[in-house]
Design an enzyme around this catalytic site. Structure first.
Site, PDB file in Angstrom:
ATOM      1  CG  ASN B  10      -1.870   1.079   1.321  1.00 33.48           C
ATOM      2  OD1 ASN B  10      -1.538   2.219   1.013  1.00 33.48           O
ATOM      3  ND2 ASN B  10      -3.091   0.761   1.721  1.00 33.48           N
ATOM      4  CB  ALA B  11       1.447   3.838  -2.605  1.00 33.39           C
ATOM      5  CG  ASP B  70      -3.256  -6.103  10.725  1.00 34.17           C
ATOM      6  OD1 ASP B  70      -3.332  -6.071   9.481  1.00 34.17           O
ATOM      7  OD2 ASP B  70      -4.204  -6.448  11.444  1.00 34.17           O
ATOM      8  CB  SER B  71      -3.830  -0.328  11.601  1.00 31.32           C
ATOM      9  OG  SER B  71      -3.790  -0.192  10.199  1.00 31.32           O
ATOM     10  CG  PHE B 153      -5.676   5.181   3.684  1.00 27.74           C
ATOM     11  CD1 PHE B 153      -5.701   3.888   4.173  1.00 27.74           C
ATOM     12  CD2 PHE B 153      -4.586   5.995   4.013  1.00 27.74           C
ATOM     13  CE1 PHE B 153      -4.671   3.402   4.966  1.00 27.74           C
ATOM     14  CE2 PHE B 153      -3.551   5.508   4.814  1.00 27.74           C
ATOM     15  CZ  PHE B 153      -3.590   4.213   5.287  1.00 27.74           C
ATOM     16  N   GLY B 154      -9.299   4.800   4.100  1.00 28.02           N
ATOM     17  CA  GLY B 154     -10.109   3.988   5.004  1.00 28.02           C
ATOM     18  C   GLY B 154     -11.212   4.803   5.664  1.00 28.02           C
ATOM     19  CG  ASP B 156      -7.876   8.077   7.795  1.00 28.20           C
ATOM     20  OD1 ASP B 156      -8.006   7.193   8.656  1.00 28.20           O
ATOM     21  OD2 ASP B 156      -6.792   8.322   7.226  1.00 28.20           O
ATOM     22  CE  LYS B 176      -3.521   9.170   8.876  1.00 26.68           C
ATOM     23  NZ  LYS B 176      -3.946   8.587   7.596  1.00 26.68           N
ATOM     24  NE  ARG B 182      -0.619   2.457   9.524  1.00 25.21           N
ATOM     25  CZ  ARG B 182      -1.712   2.959   8.978  1.00 25.21           C
ATOM     26  NH1 ARG B 182      -1.737   4.207   8.551  1.00 25.21           N
ATOM     27  NH2 ARG B 182      -2.791   2.218   8.828  1.00 25.21           N
TER      28      ARG B 182
END
Lengths: 198, 198
Positions: B10-11, B70-71, B153-154, B156, B176, B182
């Site tokens: 994932n970039a 992993d989140s 993303f996700g 957020d 962030k 993270r």
């Protein structure tokens, strides 16, 4: 040939209603054809009230007889929601139709399936203040956890019609215009058919 | 300078982790830099297990020390869902991040607010099969019935951080990378810091 204004700025809805009404001997107009530019707030408490509010406003602006439609999706497990509040269902201003579908799937998660539902339409013919007629149409189905089909709009891609083994958004226009809630409201609309006679 | 492979295709995640790790004296690689092309099925039952599965796979493919993350988002009113199942949360294959947000809002409709939630991250350093370390980070907030911000993303855009009066997607990258789950997992990762020392 009688003139009839379709009380909607929604191009999708105008196309659908034009096709459904094509067997009647009517000359149809959309508001823009008459230079009528109205945004009508749908503040009613029922499909009938909303259809009446729209019909009155467009009749006053045009002087023509008007056909208005108000419709919604009713999901049994949500006590009839989203119903007439389909557009205000998602508490977020810029929600798209697709957003509303996924929000609906979230609302239904964990509730026992099948998620029975029905599209409901009230069609209203406003000839003048003393001649107002209406007709209702219902298309039963169920909500599925999928998103299928490119036709249609609104909740169509998650609304599955068991008899057709397709979602409302997968139906051809021809079939949709025979079995949809909107089609059924017009099919049973005797007052409209009688009035339309030359 | 030690080499470290970031175990993610994932970039977005690579960029975030690169920025968060920038104060350490490490040379970072993404899998593609090494010609490593792996799709790892995240079949674990915890963040730790998923991070370990990814780290092992990328270590075996590259021979390098690996950092895996992993989140997930945990929503209290949903008993911790979507959690490690964030990607499988919506029962529909082609769902987008935005679809998942609206689905989540639907799941929460009618539940008493505030909708307390936390982003959770487990960072795992896999040096070799005998040297494995991990660290956890949490970013608390609440889910709001809005969709705000273009970054991230996700989930957020629907995750609101009261102290910042912004959603995770509205935060600048700089901020962030200081306060995210993270970032916090890395900030408290003493084993990583010690290992990274020249």
């Amino acid at each position: 040939m009688k003139k009839l204004l379709i009380a909607s700025n929604n191009a999708h809805k105008f196309e659908e209603l034009s096709a459904i009404l094509s067997h009647l001997d009517l000359k149809l107009f959309k508001p823009r054809d008459l230079g009528v530019d109205l945004e009508v707030a749908e503040t009613g408490n029922s499909y009938y009230e909303n259809a009446l509010i729209k019909a009155q406003a467009f009749h006053e602006a045009s002087g023509l007889p008007v056909l208005a439609d108000d419709s919604g999706l009713e999901v049994m497990a949500l006590d009839g929601l989203p119903g007439i509040h389909s557009h205000r269902f998602v508490p977020f201003g810029n929600a798209t139709d697709r957003d509303r579908c996924f929000y609906l799937l979230g609302r239904l998660a964990g509730k026992p399936e099948p998620w029975l539902a029905a599209f409901h339409s009230t069609a209203l013919l406003y000839i003048n203040a003393n001649e107002i007629y209406s007709s209702e149409g219902i298309c039963p189905g169920k909500i599925i956890t999928d998103y299928r089909g490119e036709n249609g709009f609104g909740f169509d891609p998650v609304f599955y019609i068991p008899e057709q083994k397709q979602t409302m958004a997968e139906l051809s226009s021809e079939l949709k215009n025979q079995i949809s809630h909107r089609a059924r409201a017009i099919q049973g609309f005797n007052a409209l058919r009688n009035w339309a006679k030359p």
